[in-house]
Write a protein that holds these residues in place. Sequence first.
Motif, mmCIF file in Angstrom:
data_model
loop_
_atom_site.group_PDB
_atom_site.id
_atom_site.type_symbol
_atom_site.label_atom_id
_atom_site.label_comp_id
_atom_site.label_asym_id
_atom_site.label_seq_id
_atom_site.Cartn_x
_atom_site.Cartn_y
_atom_site.Cartn_z
ATOM 1 N N GLU A 26 0.561 -5.403 9.749
ATOM 2 C CA GLU A 26 -0.332 -4.257 9.620
ATOM 3 C C GLU A 26 0.420 -2.968 9.338
ATOM 4 O OE1 GLU A 26 -3.590 -4.240 9.474
ATOM 5 O OE2 GLU A 26 -3.647 -6.425 9.666
ATOM 6 N N GLY A 27 1.623 -2.831 9.901
ATOM 7 C CA GLY A 27 2.407 -1.628 9.638
ATOM 8 C C GLY A 27 2.827 -1.528 8.186
ATOM 9 N N GLU B 132 7.915 4.780 9.733
ATOM 10 C CA GLU B 132 6.856 5.653 10.243
ATOM 11 C C GLU B 132 5.611 4.869 10.615
ATOM 12 O OE1 GLU B 132 4.094 9.413 8.678
ATOM 13 O OE2 GLU B 132 5.866 8.781 7.543
ATOM 14 N N HIS B 133 5.342 3.788 9.893
ATOM 15 C CA HIS B 133 4.087 3.062 10.085
ATOM 16 C C HIS B 133 4.258 1.709 10.772
ATOM 17 C CE1 HIS B 133 1.618 5.852 7.741
ATOM 18 N NE2 HIS B 133 2.661 5.973 6.937
ATOM 19 N N SER B 134 5.488 1.281 11.017
ATOM 20 C CA SER B 134 5.715 -0.041 11.594
ATOM 21 C C SER B 134 6.833 0.016 12.624
ATOM 22 C CB SER B 134 6.070 -1.041 10.489
ATOM 23 O OG SER B 134 6.499 -2.268 11.021
ATOM 24 N N ARG C 62 -0.444 1.280 1.746
ATOM 25 C CA ARG C 62 -1.692 1.980 1.428
ATOM 26 C C ARG C 62 -1.482 3.481 1.269
ATOM 27 N NH1 ARG C 62 -6.231 -1.056 5.303
ATOM 28 N NH2 ARG C 62 -6.570 -2.837 3.908
ATOM 29 N N VAL C 63 -0.646 4.044 2.111
ATOM 30 C CA VAL C 63 -0.341 5.477 1.980
ATOM 31 C C VAL C 63 0.272 5.749 0.607
ATOM 32 C CG1 VAL C 63 1.197 7.304 2.793
ATOM 33 C CG2 VAL C 63 -0.112 5.957 4.438
ATOM 34 N N ARG D 119 -0.149 -0.461 6.145
ATOM 35 C CA ARG D 119 -0.380 0.993 6.227
ATOM 36 C C ARG D 119 0.610 1.742 5.341
ATOM 37 N NH1 ARG D 119 -1.256 -0.379 11.740
ATOM 38 N NH2 ARG D 119 0.914 0.099 12.269
ATOM 39 N N ALA D 120 1.877 1.335 5.374
ATOM 40 C CA ALA D 120 2.892 2.002 4.541
ATOM 41 C C ALA D 120 2.557 1.857 3.062
ATOM 42 C CB ALA D 120 4.273 1.424 4.842
ATOM 43 N N ARG E 197 9.236 5.409 5.183
ATOM 44 C CA ARG E 197 7.784 5.184 5.233
ATOM 45 C C ARG E 197 7.456 3.960 6.087
ATOM 46 N NH1 ARG E 197 5.529 2.774 0.782
ATOM 47 N NH2 ARG E 197 7.132 3.744 -0.497
ATOM 48 N N SER F 238 -1.416 14.250 1.263
ATOM 49 C CA SER F 238 -1.922 13.320 2.268
ATOM 50 C C SER F 238 -3.077 12.523 1.685
ATOM 51 C CB SER F 238 -2.359 14.070 3.531
ATOM 52 O OG SER F 238 -3.359 15.034 3.205
#
Length: 282
Positions: free
Chosen positions: A71-72, A106-108, A78-79, A75-76, A103, A35
């Motif tokens: 933005e989603g 999950e984020h978008s 950046r993870v 985030r994907a 991925r 994580s």
Amino acid sequence: MFLALIAAIALLLAAANPSPPAGRATANTPSVHPSAAYDASAENNESELELLQLANRDRAHAGLEPLVVDEGLIRAARVHVAEMAAQRQLSHQFSGEPSLIQRIAEHSSLHLEGAGENVAMASTLEQAYKALMASAPHRDNLLSPKFNVAGFAVYRSEGVLYVAEDFGARMPTYSLEQAEQLVAARIDQLRVQAKMPPLERVNDAEVHSSACRMAQSDSVNAAAPSAGTYSVRYTSMQPETIPQKVAKIIAERGFHAYSGGACYARTEGYPNGAYWVVLVFH
């Protein structure tokens, strides 16, 4: 079918004889930071914006529409970029990590017809971008006319700059009524093209329900409605797109009416969304 295009490039020019960072893991090594957290420093955020500006500059030169930030997707990306920095290597999917499509889902909440990803590592942002543009598969992602949304991530660790660029082909999401109207409009168009009389559209609640049962079961083999002469079931990324085999059936002379049902859902098989459609002909 959902299309994912991926490409990776490494360019370390800080040393006279570039070599992988010390302690580099192999592709099969489980993540030591499952994580890993993205370092949201001002430098990283500014670098992300600069990468997007460079990409949109070159897209403009190529006569393409600019990529819109999502933005989603950020985030994907950046993870994943944080995981690459933790692993000290490039990969589109580490052991135990979701795939690109998973991925993004999950984020978008985007409804995507396709997605792609570039990953890179270099000493400077300029080196990373020049290397990406000099490589055909990376340049194809950056200059793809299909992609219209993107999220870029940059992470500097121990003198190495890691980059992840996630791209998507965003499609509109319609209400069930709108989706069914688009299917009906396409059926009318196909009948005109085949020089056939129009089919009467009959509302049938059971047909509507069967479309949603398919989506809920993530299978076109879910129980079909019993009424009707002939029925077809399929999935489509766009409700106005009807598979060629179904289009041929619509042009047959034996039918005089039909009922249609459509249901949009994000499922395990279609993590970024699809329309599930049932047509029953009479």
